[in-house]
Design an enzyme around this catalytic site. Structure first.
Site, PDB file in Angstrom:
ATOM      1  N   GLU A  39      57.373  34.948  37.124  1.00  0.00           N
ATOM      2  CA  GLU A  39      56.796  34.375  35.903  1.00  0.00           C
ATOM      3  C   GLU A  39      57.983  34.118  34.984  1.00  0.00           C
ATOM      4  OE1 GLU A  39      53.383  36.592  34.151  1.00  0.00           O
ATOM      5  OE2 GLU A  39      53.563  37.803  35.958  1.00  0.00           O
ATOM      6  N   ARG A 265      57.844  48.750  44.663  1.00  0.00           N
ATOM      7  CA  ARG A 265      58.819  48.277  43.687  1.00  0.00           C
ATOM      8  C   ARG A 265      60.082  49.106  43.736  1.00  0.00           C
ATOM      9  NH1 ARG A 265      57.788  45.815  38.563  1.00  0.00           N
ATOM     10  NH2 ARG A 265      55.959  44.600  38.981  1.00  0.00           N
ATOM     11  N   LYS A 275      59.681  44.127  32.308  1.00  0.00           N
ATOM     12  CA  LYS A 275      60.114  42.980  31.504  1.00  0.00           C
ATOM     13  C   LYS A 275      59.747  43.164  30.040  1.00  0.00           C
ATOM     14  CE  LYS A 275      59.206  39.461  34.528  1.00  0.00           C
ATOM     15  NZ  LYS A 275      58.817  38.128  34.901  1.00  0.00           N
TER      16      LYS A 275
HETATM   17  P1  ATP Z   1      56.528  43.020  34.870  1.00  0.00           P
HETATM   18  O1  ATP Z   1      57.850  43.714  34.641  1.00  0.00           O
HETATM   19  O2  ATP Z   1      55.921  42.581  33.603  1.00  0.00           O
HETATM   20  O3  ATP Z   1      55.625  43.789  35.781  1.00  0.00           O
HETATM   21  P2  ATP Z   1      57.136  41.391  37.083  1.00  0.00           P
HETATM   22  O4  ATP Z   1      58.324  42.207  37.385  1.00  0.00           O
HETATM   23  O5  ATP Z   1      55.917  41.497  37.909  1.00  0.00           O
HETATM   24  O6  ATP Z   1      56.780  41.630  35.582  1.00  0.00           O
HETATM   25  P3  ATP Z   1      57.398  38.703  38.037  1.00  0.00           P
HETATM   26  O7  ATP Z   1      58.137  37.578  37.446  1.00  0.00           O
HETATM   27  O8  ATP Z   1      55.955  38.542  38.275  1.00  0.00           O
HETATM   28  O9  ATP Z   1      57.637  39.894  37.058  1.00  0.00           O
HETATM   29  O10 ATP Z   1      58.106  39.142  39.376  1.00  0.00           O
HETATM   30  C1  ATP Z   1      58.374  38.239  40.416  1.00  0.00           C
HETATM   31  C2  ATP Z   1      58.350  38.939  41.723  1.00  0.00           C
HETATM   32  O11 ATP Z   1      59.274  40.001  41.755  1.00  0.00           O
HETATM   33  C3  ATP Z   1      56.986  39.517  42.006  1.00  0.00           C
HETATM   34  O12 ATP Z   1      56.630  39.187  43.335  1.00  0.00           O
HETATM   35  C4  ATP Z   1      57.175  40.995  41.845  1.00  0.00           C
HETATM   36  O13 ATP Z   1      56.344  41.705  42.702  1.00  0.00           O
HETATM   37  C5  ATP Z   1      58.665  41.190  42.198  1.00  0.00           C
HETATM   38  N1  ATP Z   1      59.208  42.333  41.478  1.00  0.00           N
HETATM   39  C6  ATP Z   1      59.200  42.531  40.154  1.00  0.00           C
HETATM   40  N2  ATP Z   1      59.736  43.725  39.830  1.00  0.00           N
HETATM   41  C7  ATP Z   1      60.112  44.297  40.999  1.00  0.00           C
HETATM   42  C8  ATP Z   1      60.724  45.537  41.351  1.00  0.00           C
HETATM   43  N3  ATP Z   1      61.058  46.434  40.420  1.00  0.00           N
HETATM   44  N4  ATP Z   1      60.955  45.781  42.656  1.00  0.00           N
HETATM   45  C9  ATP Z   1      60.625  44.880  43.591  1.00  0.00           C
HETATM   46  N5  ATP Z   1      60.054  43.707  43.336  1.00  0.00           N
HETATM   47  C10 ATP Z   1      59.782  43.402  42.053  1.00  0.00           C
HETATM   48 MG    MG Z   2      54.218  39.921  37.619  1.00  0.00          MG
END
Ligand code: ATP
Ligand code: MG
Length: 563
Positions: A39, A265, A275
């Site tokens: 996003e 994650r 974020k």
């Molecule tokens: P937020 O921090 O608000 O939860 P988000 O990290 O989900 O946001 P996105 O832009 O939706 O932000 O993430 C893009 C992709 O990266 C998604 O498929 C998400 O699952 C993956 N992702 C985000 N954070 C992690 C993490 N800490 N470890 C592994 N993958 C991640």
């Molecule tokens: Mg997300």
């Protein structure tokens, strides 16, 4: 950029790759198509790197392709700056989506048509309840929800209201479109989730063309299907959404069916990766920006001097599982050191200068000594380092009244100057406040190159810089942004910010070769750590960031007497 590539790690194996291998072997798919779906509401961080390496890595290993798709369904928080930084960061990390750049917003028209398709088939309805009423009707984990009084509108009435929502006839929040599934479902995601909301906000790509926007849940899986994604890899929190995504695909005229698989994650000690929190750090100026070298963003790590190969290696080593875990930030640091040790040229820099006058060295004279560029890389050759009567050494390498294990400079003690001569300290000169401001020393011209012809030994080797030739620089030394390993665990995460996460050393002296350092190039300052030039540098005034200290700096140097 340092050109030496990291050793290729052995073929990764994990549950996702096993699934893909089986899908290919058993003919459930011909070409693997994955996607990385950010996003655009913030900068990418090291957690995203895990997802990027997985999605692009899998596509490369199985000769498929990986799309970069922006899930840009929430115009309120999205910005062009993020769209651009995300592309730059994925490229920097070493991956390429080729022509496969997509935006969920490119599908807005199709998604609208599909919403109408659901309405016509009795699978969606316009609801006039407010957001709060919808929440109240939703029930809890143990109690079923209640049907909305608007749930049984006819398809005609729903189509009419939905088209009027699009036409802008109703104020923001007045109505929503909901899927008609099951208000008593044990999975709350299936209790008639919202598919569209009315929202007057300018979208970075579609501008003011729309005043209704699909929810993430109605855009994400559908975009995967439109793009022909075969393996939709996401983090565990989406496991509960999978039945909804499958339900939508079952009820929509899509031409392909993505399968979703969830992995855990990345969480790191001393680090926040949400974020929302990262945005707060930037907006409230707890850091200088998204690329502050203390940030876990890819932009911050890049500015800090962390090479992308070290991040890829780290992600490879932590592997992929289905259970949440917390990784020690030391594991990342290990990968960074290991990589930099192979590629970083060695230079000498004195961070806390103490002047040394070599009394028996002829005034007005200087010479050049040969120094090895990188003992870990025999091809890197040597360079010449100027030497003269006045040099700088580090304040930490002198003690007037040393403890037993201190083998470096002290009055009467002989040490080796790296690549140069044996040096003996004769006297410490003090200012009125009693601080040591200069050392008077002598050297042994017979020890040129660092060895005595008579075979006598010294217990310490220290680094130095010729005073007459030195460049001046500012050096920024970083510590963890959060002193606690688990920021926020005891309350507000902002209260856990380490007040000493940045130390600025103003008047550092560098050997002349460092005048040629380039942005993005990693350099080891001998005995200090790995450093890189910061973009804040100006001609004649360099700024260096410490990427990372050498292993266990102080404890080890003490034990080994400064070697
Ligand atoms: P937020 O921090 O608000 O939860 P988000 O990290 O989900 O946001 P996105 O832009 O939706 O932000 O993430 C893009 C992709 O990266 C998604 O498929 C998400 O699952 C993956 N992702 C985000 N954070 C992690 C993490 N800490 N470890 C592994 N993958 C991640
Ligand atoms: Mg997300």
């Amino acid at each position: 950029m340092n050109e030496v590539e990291a050793k290729t790690p052995e073929e990764p194996r994990d549950f996702i790759r096993d699934i893909i291998r089986a899908d290919l072997a058993e003919g459930r798919c011909d070409t693997v198509v994955t996607r990385f779906p950010p996003e655009p509401n913030g900068y990418l961080h090291i957690g995203h790197a895990k997802s990027i390496c997985l999605n692009f890595g899998v596509a490369a290993e199985f000769a498929g392709r990986c799309h970069l798709r922006f899930d840009d369904t929430n115009p309120v928080k999205e910005e062009h700056e993020y769209i651009e930084s995300i592309q730059a960061d994925v490229r920097w990390l070493g991956f390429n989506w080729g022509k496969h750049l997509f935006f969920a917003s490119d599908n807005f028209e199709t998604l609208y048509d599909w919403a109408c398709h659901l309405i016509r088939n009795g699978h969606a309805y316009v609801d006039d309840l407010s957001a709060e009423e919808i929440r109240a009707h939703r029930g809890t984990l143990t109690e079923p929800g209640k049907n909305s009084p608007f749930r049984d509108r006819t398809a005609e009435e729903n189509l009419d209201l939905f088209s009027r929502m699009r036409a802008g006839e109703f104020p923001d929040g007045a109505r929503v479109l909901r899927a008609k599934i099951d208000m008593a479902s044990g999975n709350i995601n299936l209790r008639d989730p919202v598919l569209y909301r009315i929202l007057r906000a300018t979208h970075p790509r579609t501008g003011d063309a729309w005043c209704i926007y699909p929810t993430y849940d109605f855009a994400h899986g559908q975009s995967d299907a439109i793009e022909g994604v075969t393996h939709s890899l996401c983090t565990l929190e989406f496991a509960d959404h999978r039945p909804l995504y499958d339900w939508l695909i079952d009820n929509l005229p899509t031409s392909s069916r993505p399968r979703q698989y969830e992995f855990s994650r990345l969480n790191l000690t001393h680090t926040v990766l949400s974020k929302r929190r990262l945005t707060q750090l930037v907006q409230e100026r707890h850091v200088t920006g998204w690329d502050d070298p203390r940030m876990p963003t890819l932009a911050g790590l890049r500015r800090r001097g962390v090479p992308p190969a070290a991040i890829r290696d780290f992600v490879h080593r932590i592997g992929l599982t289905k259970s949440d875990n917390l990784v020690e930030v030391a594991a990342l640091e290990h990968c960074i050191r290991e990589y930099l040790n192979q590629v970083a040229p060695r230079r000498m820099a004195v961070l806390r200068p103490l002047k040394v006058v070599i009394e028996n060295y002829p005034e007005g004279q200087s010479e050049e000594l040969e120094a090895v560029n990188n003992p870990a890389d025999p091809d890197s050759g040597t360079r010449l380092v100027p030497f003269g009567r006045e040099i700088y050494v580090d304040q930490a390498d002198f003690m007037e009244d040393p403890p037993k294990k201190f083998f470096r400079l002290t009055p009467g003690r002989e040490v080796r100057l790296r690549y140069a001569f044996f040096l003996t300290c004769r006297e410490a000169v003090k200012n009125e406040a009693g601080e040591v401001v200069e050392l008077r020393c002598t050297y042994d011209p017979e020890t040129r190159g660092g060895n005595a012809p008579d075979g006598r030994k010294v217990k310490a080797t220290i680094h130095w810089v010729s005073a007459a030739h030195a460049l001046r620089a500012q050096v920024r030394v970083y510590d963890y942004l959060f002193a606690r390993p688990d920021p926020g665990a005891q309350g507000d995460f902002l209260e856990d910010i380490n007040p000493e996460s940045l130390s600025v050393l103003q008047d550092c002296r560098l050997e002349p070769a460092l005048g040629e350092a380039r942005l993005g190039e990693a350099i080891q300052f001998e005995r200090e750590g790995y450093f890189c030039l910061d973009p804040d540098s100006k001609t004649g005034h360099a700024v260096f960031n410490r990427t990372i200290a050498l292993r266990d700096g102080w404890a080890k140097t003490q034990a080994k007497g400064g070697k």
